[in-house]
Design a protein around this motif. Structure first.
Motif, PDB file in Angstrom:
ATOM      1  N   GLY A 174      49.027  31.825 -26.978  1.00 10.77           N
ATOM      2  CA  GLY A 174      47.704  31.464 -27.461  1.00 10.77           C
ATOM      3  C   GLY A 174      47.395  31.994 -28.850  1.00 10.77           C
ATOM      4  N   LEU A 208      41.828  35.002 -25.715  1.00 15.39           N
ATOM      5  CA  LEU A 208      41.045  33.793 -25.449  1.00 15.39           C
ATOM      6  C   LEU A 208      39.838  33.709 -26.381  1.00 15.39           C
ATOM      7  CD1 LEU A 208      40.477  31.269 -23.778  1.00 15.39           C
ATOM      8  CD2 LEU A 208      39.324  32.725 -22.086  1.00 15.39           C
ATOM      9  N   PHE A 248      42.174  23.865 -30.008  1.00 14.05           N
ATOM     10  CA  PHE A 248      41.864  23.546 -28.609  1.00 14.05           C
ATOM     11  C   PHE A 248      43.089  23.791 -27.737  1.00 14.05           C
ATOM     12  CE2 PHE A 248      41.796  20.582 -25.012  1.00 14.05           C
ATOM     13  CZ  PHE A 248      40.583  20.937 -24.428  1.00 14.05           C
ATOM     14  N   PHE A 249      44.258  23.378 -28.218  1.00 15.15           N
ATOM     15  CA  PHE A 249      45.503  23.597 -27.483  1.00 15.15           C
ATOM     16  C   PHE A 249      45.761  25.097 -27.300  1.00 15.15           C
ATOM     17  CE2 PHE A 249      50.135  24.399 -27.700  1.00 15.15           C
ATOM     18  CZ  PHE A 249      50.530  23.777 -26.521  1.00 15.15           C
ATOM     19  N   SER A 295      43.586  27.514 -27.304  1.00  8.98           N
ATOM     20  CA  SER A 295      42.604  28.053 -26.362  1.00  8.98           C
ATOM     21  C   SER A 295      43.000  27.733 -24.921  1.00  8.98           C
ATOM     22  CB  SER A 295      41.208  27.479 -26.663  1.00  8.98           C
ATOM     23  OG  SER A 295      40.787  27.825 -27.957  1.00  8.98           O
ATOM     24  N   SER A 296      43.528  26.531 -24.715  1.00 10.18           N
ATOM     25  CA  SER A 296      43.969  26.134 -23.375  1.00 10.18           C
ATOM     26  C   SER A 296      45.126  27.007 -22.901  1.00 10.18           C
ATOM     27  CB  SER A 296      44.390  24.658 -23.375  1.00 10.18           C
ATOM     28  OG  SER A 296      43.324  23.829 -23.779  1.00 10.18           O
ATOM     29  N   LEU A 344      43.773  30.439 -21.990  1.00 11.52           N
ATOM     30  CA  LEU A 344      43.107  30.392 -20.686  1.00 11.52           C
ATOM     31  C   LEU A 344      44.141  30.325 -19.566  1.00 11.52           C
ATOM     32  CD1 LEU A 344      40.511  30.197 -19.008  1.00 11.52           C
ATOM     33  CD2 LEU A 344      40.580  27.709 -19.355  1.00 11.52           C
ATOM     34  N   THR A 345      45.183  29.540 -19.757  1.00 11.93           N
ATOM     35  CA  THR A 345      46.266  29.447 -18.760  1.00 11.93           C
ATOM     36  C   THR A 345      46.917  30.809 -18.545  1.00 11.93           C
ATOM     37  OG1 THR A 345      46.713  27.143 -19.406  1.00 11.93           O
ATOM     38  CG2 THR A 345      48.445  28.314 -18.187  1.00 11.93           C
TER      39      THR A 345
END
Length: 401
Positions: free
Chosen positions: A229, A291, A377-378, A380-381, A384-385
């Motif tokens: 991330g 994050l 956005f990617f 951040s995803s 979060l994962t």
């Protein structure tokens, strides 16, 4: 007296780690600049990244070091010999001309990086064996601080000195520094480890046996995800600042000096935090920081950010990166097998390097197709994962030390 010995041991390892990083960071920064000035193609400059290949492949010879290093004295001999070779090669490069001896210079630098990687294997293994479980996070702080500090000095301060005094005058000083950094280890009699048992001696096949351990794959998944991330955002940070209209000098100050300094300080803080709250809680806390940092840049991408807001994002990014390195290195130390400390720790750091390299490449492609909105956005995803992965997979590891 015990506290004094511990402080001296930590300082000794800091010197060893920063001695590795400064020359490598300097060469990785200055040679592409010199190549461009000599009108080398961008493709040729891109291939220069291969000089770092020894640090990716070092797991191949790490079992040899584990096998032949049984006592503190053995590890010291590996460190001294490889570091002296490192210094001698840097000193030799100083007498070569960049215009006429370019390929010889590159070859010597690659060999010097093999020596430096060998020193790193022995240093990591000695650190694993020298510190208690409780104090391993502090040792990892020294490793991470050495990395950030070395990058800041090698890629910043020495670059400025290089412009003032030149290649032939700077490199002998760099070689001398590498030797001086060995002095704390030479005079340190307080580093003691338990001699290895004969049945704990490493074999070549231990590189493959590492992956056969029943519980190791959750750690491997963690190593692949935890930095991901951040790495894409870090890789595209400088192009992002260029597109916002900042000059190379301004970007150097914002990311190379200010950002790296925050990473340096965060590494020290992260070691203390891990020691206080334990591995499980630290994994979660630092994953939250990662994050927040990625979400912050996602928000910035929808506006025209001020310099103050950008500095805030850079501090968040480098700060969370500095702390994340501590929990990665500390948990990696927890996952080593007796007698294979250098091998197992090296394999895990190589996994993080490879995942970072893949993420940096992927981030460029995503940014090309979707812009910075899509990239952040990617990222951040992925962050979060990573957080969800930790909460699910490591939920039984709620130790406090």
């Amino acid at each position: 007296m015990i506290q004094k010995d511990k402080t001296y041991n930590l300082a000794t390892f800091f010197c060893l780690y920063i001695a590795q990083t400064i020359p490598m960071s300097f060469f990785s920064t200055v040679i592409p600049v010199m190549m461009r000035q000599e009108n080398f193609s961008l493709s040729a400059i891109g291939l220069l990244q291969l000089i770092k290949l020894p640090w990716i492949l070092k797991f191949l010879w790490s079992p040899m070091i584990d096998r032949h290093a049984l006592t503190t004295g053995d590890y010291k001999r590996w460190i001294f010999s490889s570091e002296l070779i490192y210094a001698a090669l840097i000193f030799g490069v100083a007498f070569l001309d960049f215009h006429t001896d370019f390929y010889t210079i590159v070859a010597l630098i690659i060999i010097s990086f093999i020596a430096s990687a060998t020193q790193d294997i022995a240093t990591d293994a000695l650190a694993v064996l020298s510190f208690s479980r409780k104090d391993k996070s502090l040792a990892n702080s020294m490793q991470s601080m050495g990395s950030f500090g070395g990058s800041m000095i090698g890629g910043g301060v020495l670059l400025l000195l290089f412009k003032q005094i030149g290649w032939n005058n700077l490199l002998p000083c760099l070689a001398l520094f590498v030797i001086v950094a060995l002095l704390p280890l030479l005079f340190n009699k307080g580093i003691k480890i338990q001699p290895k048992q004969p049945d704990e001696r490493a074999k070549k096949a231990d590189v493959f046996y590492f992956f056969t351990q029943r519980k190791i794959w959750k750690q491997i998944g963690f190593l692949f995800l935890y930095y991901s991330g951040l790495i894409g955002t870090l890789a595209m940070l400088k192009p992002y600042l260029v597109d916002l209209g900042y000059s190379m000098k301004e970007i150097g100050v914002m990311s190379g000096v200010a950002g790296t300094s925050i990473g340096f300080l965060a590494s020290f803080t992260g070691g203390i935090i891990v020691r206080r709250i334990g591995r499980f809680q630290a994994r979660i806390l630092f994953a939250l920081f990662v994050l927040v940092a990625t979400l912050y840049f996602l928000g910035l991408s929808y506006a025209t950010p001020t310099t103050v807001l950008l500095y805030g994002g850079i501090f968040l990014l480098w700060g969370s990166y500095g702390m994340a390195t501590i929990v990665v290195y500390t948990t990696a130390m927890d996952c080593v097998r007796p007698g294979r400390e250098g091998t197992d720790f090296t394999i895990q750091t190589v996994i993080t390097h490879l995942s970072g390299m893949l993420m940096a490449i992927l981030s460029g492609k995503i940014a090309d197709h979707t812009g910075y909105h899509g990239l952040f956005f990617f990222e951040s995803s992925i962050a979060l994962t990573s957080l969800i992965y930790i909460l699910i997979v490591f939920r039984k590891d709620k130790e406090m030390v």
